[in-house]
Each structure stands twice: as structure tokens, then as C-alpha cells.
Design an enzyme around this catalytic site. Structure first.
Site, PDB file in Angstrom:
ATOM      1  N   SER A   1       0.836  -1.215   0.000  1.00  0.00           N
ATOM      2  CA  SER A   1       0.000   0.000   0.000  1.00  0.00           C
ATOM      3  C   SER A   1       0.863   1.255   0.000  1.00  0.00           C
ATOM      4  CB  SER A   1      -0.881  -0.009   1.254  1.00  0.00           C
ATOM      5  OG  SER A   1      -0.093  -0.234   2.415  1.00  0.00           O
TER       6      SER A   1
ATOM      7  N   THR B   1       7.237  -3.550  -2.768  1.00  0.00           N
ATOM      8  CA  THR B   1       8.379  -2.746  -2.338  1.00  0.00           C
ATOM      9  C   THR B   1       9.582  -2.963  -3.246  1.00  0.00           C
ATOM     10  OG1 THR B   1       7.571  -3.084  -0.110  1.00  0.00           O
ATOM     11  CG2 THR B   1       9.702  -2.091  -0.289  1.00  0.00           C
TER      12      THR B   1
ATOM     13  N   LYS C   1      10.755  -6.823   5.065  1.00  0.00           N
ATOM     14  CA  LYS C   1      10.755  -6.666   3.596  1.00  0.00           C
ATOM     15  C   LYS C   1      11.576  -5.445   3.176  1.00  0.00           C
ATOM     16  CE  LYS C   1       7.871  -3.049   3.533  1.00  0.00           C
ATOM     17  NZ  LYS C   1       7.449  -1.912   2.783  1.00  0.00           N
TER      18      LYS C   1
HETATM   19  N1  LIG Z   1       4.562   5.913   2.713  1.00  0.00           N
HETATM   20  C1  LIG Z   1       3.945   4.758   2.473  1.00  0.00           C
HETATM   21  O1  LIG Z   1       3.559   4.465   1.359  1.00  0.00           O
HETATM   22  C2  LIG Z   1       3.707   3.786   3.586  1.00  0.00           C
HETATM   23  C3  LIG Z   1       2.811   2.749   3.401  1.00  0.00           C
HETATM   24  C4  LIG Z   1       2.597   1.829   4.418  1.00  0.00           C
HETATM   25  C5  LIG Z   1       3.296   1.980   5.603  1.00  0.00           C
HETATM   26  N2  LIG Z   1       4.164   3.006   5.766  1.00  0.00           N
HETATM   27  C6  LIG Z   1       4.853   3.114   7.039  1.00  0.00           C
HETATM   28  O2  LIG Z   1       4.296   4.208   7.737  1.00  0.00           O
HETATM   29  C7  LIG Z   1       5.306   4.853   8.519  1.00  0.00           C
HETATM   30  C8  LIG Z   1       5.328   6.305   8.167  1.00  0.00           C
HETATM   31  O3  LIG Z   1       5.709   6.411   6.822  1.00  0.00           O
HETATM   32  P1  LIG Z   1       5.603   7.765   6.007  1.00  0.00           P
HETATM   33  O4  LIG Z   1       5.798   7.421   4.583  1.00  0.00           O
HETATM   34  O5  LIG Z   1       4.381   8.506   6.385  1.00  0.00           O
HETATM   35  O6  LIG Z   1       6.902   8.506   6.550  1.00  0.00           O
HETATM   36  P2  LIG Z   1       7.389   9.974   6.255  1.00  0.00           P
HETATM   37  O7  LIG Z   1       8.852   9.933   5.994  1.00  0.00           O
HETATM   38  O8  LIG Z   1       6.517  10.641   5.264  1.00  0.00           O
HETATM   39  O9  LIG Z   1       7.161  10.614   7.694  1.00  0.00           O
HETATM   40  C9  LIG Z   1       7.674  11.846   7.957  1.00  0.00           C
HETATM   41  C10 LIG Z   1       6.820  12.428   9.055  1.00  0.00           C
HETATM   42  O10 LIG Z   1       7.256  11.975  10.335  1.00  0.00           O
HETATM   43  C11 LIG Z   1       6.787  12.900  11.286  1.00  0.00           C
HETATM   44  N3  LIG Z   1       7.847  13.216  12.230  1.00  0.00           N
HETATM   45  C12 LIG Z   1       9.001  13.880  11.991  1.00  0.00           C
HETATM   46  N4  LIG Z   1       9.715  14.012  13.114  1.00  0.00           N
HETATM   47  C13 LIG Z   1       8.984  13.428  14.102  1.00  0.00           C
HETATM   48  C14 LIG Z   1       9.188  13.245  15.482  1.00  0.00           C
HETATM   49  N5  LIG Z   1      10.294  13.672  16.100  1.00  0.00           N
HETATM   50  N6  LIG Z   1       8.237  12.579  16.189  1.00  0.00           N
HETATM   51  C15 LIG Z   1       7.122  12.113  15.588  1.00  0.00           C
HETATM   52  N7  LIG Z   1       6.867  12.288  14.267  1.00  0.00           N
HETATM   53  C16 LIG Z   1       7.800  12.929  13.537  1.00  0.00           C
HETATM   54  C17 LIG Z   1       6.344  14.138  10.539  1.00  0.00           C
HETATM   55  O11 LIG Z   1       4.934  14.205  10.532  1.00  0.00           O
HETATM   56  C18 LIG Z   1       6.875  13.919   9.134  1.00  0.00           C
HETATM   57  O12 LIG Z   1       6.073  14.449   8.118  1.00  0.00           O
HETATM   58  C19 LIG Z   1       6.599   4.128   8.195  1.00  0.00           C
HETATM   59  O13 LIG Z   1       6.888   3.188   9.197  1.00  0.00           O
HETATM   60  C20 LIG Z   1       6.320   3.423   6.903  1.00  0.00           C
HETATM   61  O14 LIG Z   1       7.057   2.214   6.752  1.00  0.00           O
HETATM   62  C21 LIG Z   1       4.367   3.917   4.794  1.00  0.00           C
END
Ligand SMILES: NC(=O)c1ccc[n+]([C@@H]2O[C@H](COP(=O)([O-])OP(=O)(O)OC[C@H]3O[C@@H](n4cnc5c(N)ncnc54)[C@H](O)[C@@H]3O)[C@@H](O)[C@H]2O)c1
Length: 334
Positions: A135, A245, A188
Site C-alpha cells: 500500500s 516494495t 521486507k
Molecule cells: N509511505 C507509504 O507508502 C507507507 C505505506 C505503508 C506503511 N508506511 C509506514 O508508515 C510509517 C510512516 O511512513 P511515512 O511514509 O508517512 O513517513 P514519512 O517519511 O513521510 O514521515 C515523515 C513524518 O514523520 C513525522 N515526524 C518527523 N519528526 C517526528 C518526530 N520527532 N516525532 C514524531 N513524528 C515525527 C512528521 O509528521 C513527518 O512528516 C513508516 O513506518 C512506513 O514504513 C508507509
């Protein structure tokens, strides 16, 4: 209509906010970064999800207590390196039995704990569940058909989460195997780095298919030894997530791997991708888990040597190809 707090405003938290808003729920989004909240309030768009319009009645707040207040469900969507600190900060505001769905993927390097274990430690009063699968936020934000699995301790909680997230473009399955779902999602990313490295070296589809197939074999062996169910590794959060991925340019782990395969160092690759590359953290944890549970994980070993010991990527591939001869499956005999 449910009241939902999205804790974490990265690309995944924002894409899920849009999905859940489409489903008719009331959404409050929290970020640790006040500037991010200001930008979301002003622009109604996330900088890493261009073109995904955020509805006017979606709330953005830097006040964690407010984001969690009176919520039917909380979605914990911060990158895994912030899971513990965020769950810790949530503790004073968390009510008894609060459903918290973790959607991040990773393993804590220092403790080898899964993210739901960390959340349970920090929020012992919560009913902790997970949602995972193939996703990418960029596609969920564009309402492209997607499937995931939710894992919870009780069937009732799993089915509640399923009902909240299900839509014509987002199909959700249920499972009792939280551990298997989390291990697939975390591990993964290490294999995705390897797949990226192979792409960066200029190798082809055969190499990619080999890494995906032998990669899920390593993940499943470790996961089953740790207590996960084999079926989970054959499912959406296992092979499903590994395929997407390893194949997609949306994957920052794969993109970082490509740069390393082209000769960049791990740090140069992380700087160029500009986002958290979780596979780099999970790689060390995976290797330590392999040692702890005595499971051979040759791809994970080689990724570690390339990332942290300066081994040339082409040499790592040669070592994988020239390992001792072996059977495909230990369970099959003549
Ligand atoms: N992006 C995807 O497609 C996706 C899909 C499924 C799962 N995930 C999982 O979801 C999680 C988040 O992924 P993402 O893509 O949103 O990451 P990202 O890199 O977009 O997240 C960045 C965000 O982290 C937050 N952040 C920054 N510093 C922080 C702090 N000190 N404390 C708390 N929050 C803080 C902020 O809101 C920032 O925008 C990851 O573990 C990822 O594996 C992501």
C-alpha cells in the site's frame, strides 16, 4: 461515523486520512512538527503527496491531547524510529481500551522489539492492533484499489478496524497474527534494499525475482521461528508487501538501494532519498534476530556487509550466488 485521530502527518498518515475521510469519518491529524501543521492548514496539501487535496473539514493540530481526545480509533502513523517517543508522549492522554492501530513498519534496533510490543509497553491501557500490506501512500492518496490486512488480539477489534477502513478502493482482511504481520512489514524493507542494489548494478528481472523469492523464504523462516504463522508470510503483509516494495519506484528503500548499487555510500543514498530509509535500521535488527533465533539469512547478511562494512555490492551478489549448494525447501525429501 467514527472519530479518528491520525497520529503522524507523513505521507502514510495523510493518505490514510484521505481514505478515512472518504469513508465518512471525522478526522483530526497530529504532527510533531508545528510547521507541518501550519502548511497543511494553509495549503490543504502535503508536500510529498502533490495533487492529493485535503478536505476543508479535516482538522490539523499540533496538540497531541486534542488529537486523541474522545476518539473511537487512533492511527499511529509516525516513522518507526519515532514510534516509542510518540507512544510515550501519548500515554497521559490515552484512555482504557483505546484502540490504537499501528501502521508503521520496523523493529527497534536496541531492543529487537516489534512496534506493537513497544506501543503496548508505552500504552499498557490500549488495545493495540496493526494494519499492513502492499500500500504505497502515493496510490492510496489517488484512490487506486489497494488491499491490506489488519491484525488484532480480538476478532471484534479486527472486524471493527476492517469496517472503518474498508471502501470500494481499499479492501481489508482480518487476522489474529499480529507478530507475523509486523515481521513481514519490517523485514521486507531489507530485501527491498537488496532489490534496489541489484537494479543499481544493472541486473535484470531474473535477479529481482530471485531476491523476492529467496527473500520471503528468509523472512518466513525467521518469522515462523519467532512465532508468526507461515500463512501470514504468504499473504498481503508478507509476499504481497515484498513484491510491491521491490518493484516500485515509490519505495524509498528500493531507491536508496539503487543508489548504493550505483556506487554511492549508505549515507549518500540516505541523503539523496531525503526521507527515512527504514530498511537501513531494520537490516541490523534483522541480522541480530537471525543470530538470536539461529536462522540463516544470507541476503540479510550481505545487505548488512554492503551497508555497514563497505563491501562492494557486486561482491555481495557473487557471494550469494556461490554459497554452498542446497535444497530449495528443507521440508521436501525424496
Ligand atoms: N509511505 C507509504 O507508502 C507507507 C505505506 C505503508 C506503511 N508506511 C509506514 O508508515 C510509517 C510512516 O511512513 P511515512 O511514509 O508517512 O513517513 P514519512 O517519511 O513521510 O514521515 C515523515 C513524518 O514523520 C513525522 N515526524 C518527523 N519528526 C517526528 C518526530 N520527532 N516525532 C514524531 N513524528 C515525527 C512528521 O509528521 C513527518 O512528516 C513508516 O513506518 C512506513 O514504513 C508507509
Amino acid at each position: 461515523m467514527a472519530k479518528i485521530g491520525i497520529i503522524g502527518a507523513g505521507t502514510w498518515g495523510i493518505a490514510l486520512s484521505v481514505l478515512l475521510h472518504d469513508n465518512g469519518h471525522k478526522i483530526s491529524v497530529w504532527s510533531a512538527l508545528p510547521q507541518e501543521i501550519k502548511d497543511l492548514q494553509e495549503k490543504h496539501e502535503h508536500k510529498n503527496l502533490p495533487g492529493v487535496v485535503l478536505p476543508g473539514d479535516m482538522e490539523f493540530t499540533a496538540d497531541l491531547g486534542h488529537a486523541m481526545d474522545q476518539k473511537d480509533l487512533l492511527v499511529l502513523a509516525v516513522p518507526s524510529i519515532f514510534t516509542r517517543s510518540t507512544a510515550h508522549a501519548m500515554n497521559p492522554f490515552c484512555k482504557e481500551g483505546q484502540i490504537v492501530v499501528n501502521v508503521a513498519k520496523g523493529i527497534e534496533e536496541s531492543t529487537l522489539m516489534t512496534l506493537s510490543e513497544i506501543i503496548e509497553e508505552e500504552l499498557p491501557m490500549a488495545d493495540v492492533a496493526v494494519l499492513s500490506g502492499p500500500s504505497h501512500a502515493e496510490e492510496v492518496g489517488r484512490r487506486i484499489p489497494t488491499t491490506c490486512v489488519t491484525g488484532a488480539k480480538s476478532k471484534k477489534t479486527a472486524e471493527y478496524i476492517q469496517t472503518i477502513f474498508m471502501s470500494p478502493v481499499f479492501r481489508v482482511y482480518t487476522s489474529p497474527d499480529i507478530l507475523g504481520i509486523e515481521l513481514g512489514g519490517a523485514l521486507k524493507n531489507v530485501i527491498a534494499l537488496a532489490a534496489g542494489i541489484a537494479d543499481g548494478l544493472g541486473y535484470g528481472d531474473n535477479t529481482k525475482a530471485a531476491l523476492i523469492t529467496r527473500g520471503i523464504n528468509e523472512i518466513a523462516k525467521l518469522g515462523v521461528r519467532m512465532g508468526g504463522a507461515f500463512e501470514t508470510f504468504c499473504g498481503l503483509s508478507g509476499i504481497g508487501d515484498l513484491i510491491v516494495t521491490c518493484a516500485s519506484m515509490h519505495s524509498r528503500n528500493r531507491r536508496a538501494g539503487i543508489l548504493i548499487g550505483q556506487g554511492k555510500t549508505m549515507q549518500e543514498a540516505m541523503d539523496e532519498v531525503h526521507m527515512v530509509v527504514e530498511g537501513v535500521y531494520s537490516a541490523k535488527a534483522a541480522r541480530r534476530l537471525a543470530e538470536k533465533y539461529d536462522v540463516p539469512m544470507p541476503i540479510v547478511d550481505q545487505v548488512n556487509e554492503v551497508l555497514f562494512e563497505g563491501k562492494p555490492a557486486a561482491e555481495a551478489v557473487q557471494e550469494l550466488m556461490l554459497r554452498d549448494k542446497t535444497k530449495e525447501a528443507n521440508t521436501l525429501t525424496w
